[in-house]
Write an enzyme that holds these catalytic residues in place. Structure first.
Site, PDB file in Angstrom:
ATOM      1  N   ASP A   4       0.874  -1.171   0.000  1.00 57.22           N
ATOM      2  CA  ASP A   4       0.000   0.000   0.000  1.00 57.22           C
ATOM      3  C   ASP A   4       0.914   1.225   0.000  1.00 57.22           C
ATOM      4  O   ASP A   4       2.143   1.095  -0.147  1.00 57.22           O
ATOM      5  CB  ASP A   4      -1.011  -0.041   1.163  1.00 57.22           C
ATOM      6  CG  ASP A   4      -0.391   0.244   2.526  1.00 57.22           C
ATOM      7  OD1 ASP A   4       0.851   0.385   2.629  1.00 57.22           O
ATOM      8  OD2 ASP A   4      -1.153   0.334   3.501  1.00 57.22           O
ATOM      9  N   HIS A   5       0.315   2.396   0.184  1.00 55.36           N
ATOM     10  CA  HIS A   5       1.114   3.632   0.146  1.00 55.36           C
ATOM     11  C   HIS A   5       2.232   3.619   1.187  1.00 55.36           C
ATOM     12  O   HIS A   5       3.330   4.101   0.930  1.00 55.36           O
ATOM     13  CB  HIS A   5       0.201   4.844   0.360  1.00 55.36           C
ATOM     14  CG  HIS A   5      -0.698   4.725   1.546  1.00 55.36           C
ATOM     15  ND1 HIS A   5      -1.807   3.894   1.546  1.00 55.36           N
ATOM     16  CD2 HIS A   5      -0.634   5.279   2.782  1.00 55.36           C
ATOM     17  CE1 HIS A   5      -2.392   3.969   2.728  1.00 55.36           C
ATOM     18  NE2 HIS A   5      -1.711   4.798   3.498  1.00 55.36           N
ATOM     19  N   HIS A  61       4.780 -30.797  11.569  1.00 59.15           N
ATOM     20  CA  HIS A  61       4.403 -29.505  10.990  1.00 59.15           C
ATOM     21  C   HIS A  61       3.322 -29.675   9.910  1.00 59.15           C
ATOM     22  O   HIS A  61       2.400 -28.864   9.834  1.00 59.15           O
ATOM     23  CB  HIS A  61       5.635 -28.794  10.419  1.00 59.15           C
ATOM     24  CG  HIS A  61       6.626 -28.430  11.478  1.00 59.15           C
ATOM     25  ND1 HIS A  61       6.255 -27.779  12.634  1.00 59.15           N
ATOM     26  CD2 HIS A  61       7.956 -28.640  11.579  1.00 59.15           C
ATOM     27  CE1 HIS A  61       7.311 -27.592  13.396  1.00 59.15           C
ATOM     28  NE2 HIS A  61       8.366 -28.110  12.779  1.00 59.15           N
ATOM     29  N   HIS A 120       8.511 -24.134   9.690  1.00 58.23           N
ATOM     30  CA  HIS A 120       7.453 -24.749  10.499  1.00 58.23           C
ATOM     31  C   HIS A 120       6.047 -24.548   9.950  1.00 58.23           C
ATOM     32  O   HIS A 120       5.223 -25.448  10.037  1.00 58.23           O
ATOM     33  CB  HIS A 120       7.470 -24.165  11.927  1.00 58.23           C
ATOM     34  CG  HIS A 120       8.662 -24.592  12.724  1.00 58.23           C
ATOM     35  ND1 HIS A 120       8.710 -24.492  14.099  1.00 58.23           N
ATOM     36  CD2 HIS A 120       9.857 -25.119  12.351  1.00 58.23           C
ATOM     37  CE1 HIS A 120       9.878 -24.928  14.541  1.00 58.23           C
ATOM     38  NE2 HIS A 120      10.596 -25.310  13.497  1.00 58.23           N
ATOM     39  N   CYS A 134       3.090  -3.125   4.012  1.00 60.03           N
ATOM     40  CA  CYS A 134       2.279  -1.954   4.365  1.00 60.03           C
ATOM     41  C   CYS A 134       3.015  -1.247   5.508  1.00 60.03           C
ATOM     42  O   CYS A 134       4.221  -1.448   5.681  1.00 60.03           O
ATOM     43  CB  CYS A 134       0.844  -2.343   4.716  1.00 60.03           C
ATOM     44  SG  CYS A 134       0.627  -3.415   6.148  1.00 60.03           S
TER      45      CYS A 134
HETATM   46  C1  RB5 Z   1      -1.927   2.801   6.395  1.00 60.46           C
HETATM   47  O1  RB5 Z   1      -1.888   4.025   7.017  1.00 60.46           O
HETATM   48  C2  RB5 Z   1      -1.683   1.688   7.383  1.00 60.46           C
HETATM   49  O2  RB5 Z   1      -2.810   1.505   8.157  1.00 60.46           O
HETATM   50  C3  RB5 Z   1      -1.302   0.435   6.652  1.00 60.46           C
HETATM   51  O3  RB5 Z   1      -0.152   0.665   5.886  1.00 60.46           O
HETATM   52  C4  RB5 Z   1      -0.983  -0.782   7.494  1.00 60.46           C
HETATM   53  O4  RB5 Z   1      -0.023  -0.504   8.445  1.00 60.46           O
HETATM   54  C5  RB5 Z   1      -2.137  -1.473   8.069  1.00 60.46           C
HETATM   55  O5  RB5 Z   1      -2.011  -2.482   8.773  1.00 60.46           O
END
Ligand code: RB5
Length: 143
Positions: free
Chosen positions: A7-8, A133, A97, A64
């Site tokens: 994500d960003h 496992h 595992h 993320c």
């Molecule tokens: C985005 O702000 C943030 O919530 C996302 O990148 C992530 O950390 C979510 O779990």
């Protein structure tokens, strides 16, 4: 083939990881996002998860801010075992595992240097195939 997405919050680290995979000659497919503009992480987690369960890709990398949202979203898909690993020890053990098929990392948690080592550890560690496992992984699916 490795599936990768972010994500960003994970965009800059994803660029570093892709550069690293290029340097290692490891093929990957980038499922987005493509900038630091705010997006919703579940869409990208699901794209990578689906690429793995369909057989298009063998392993995935999701990035993320924390790695947590991505892992929660990916783990909703049957057959996905996504692990948040921000250190090499957990990256190694989750392959040995848990036969984890997605590595999730938090770009706001670790630096680039550690992240690239975590990626290498995850990609280079095989599943142990130990009976205990295999049994436990089969139990995860039985809910
Ligand atoms: C985005 O702000 C943030 O919530 C996302 O990148 C992530 O950390 C979510 O779990």
């Amino acid at each position: 083939m490795i599936a990768i997405a972010c994500d960003h919050g994970g965009y800059q680290l994803k660029l570093e990881v892709m550069k690293h995979l290029d340097a290692r000659g490891i093929e990957y497919k980038d499922f987005g996002c493509d900038s630091e503009e705010s997006v919703d992480y579940p869409e990208f987690a699901h794209k990578v998860g689906n690429a793995i369960v369909s057989g298009e890709c063998e392993l995935g990398i999701l990035i993320c801010g924390t790695g947590i949202g991505m892992s929660i979203a990916a783990n909703k898909i049957n057959g996905i075992r996504a692990s948040v690993c921000n250190d090499c020890y957990t990256a190694e053990l989750t392959r040995e595992h848990n036969d984890a098929n997605i590595l999730a990392m938090g770009a706001r948690v670790i630096g680039v240097g550690v992240a690239l080592k975590v990626v290498d550890t995850f990609l280079d560690t095989p599943f142990s195939n130990d009976e205990r496992h295999l049994r436990r992984i089969a139990q995860i699916e039985r809910v």
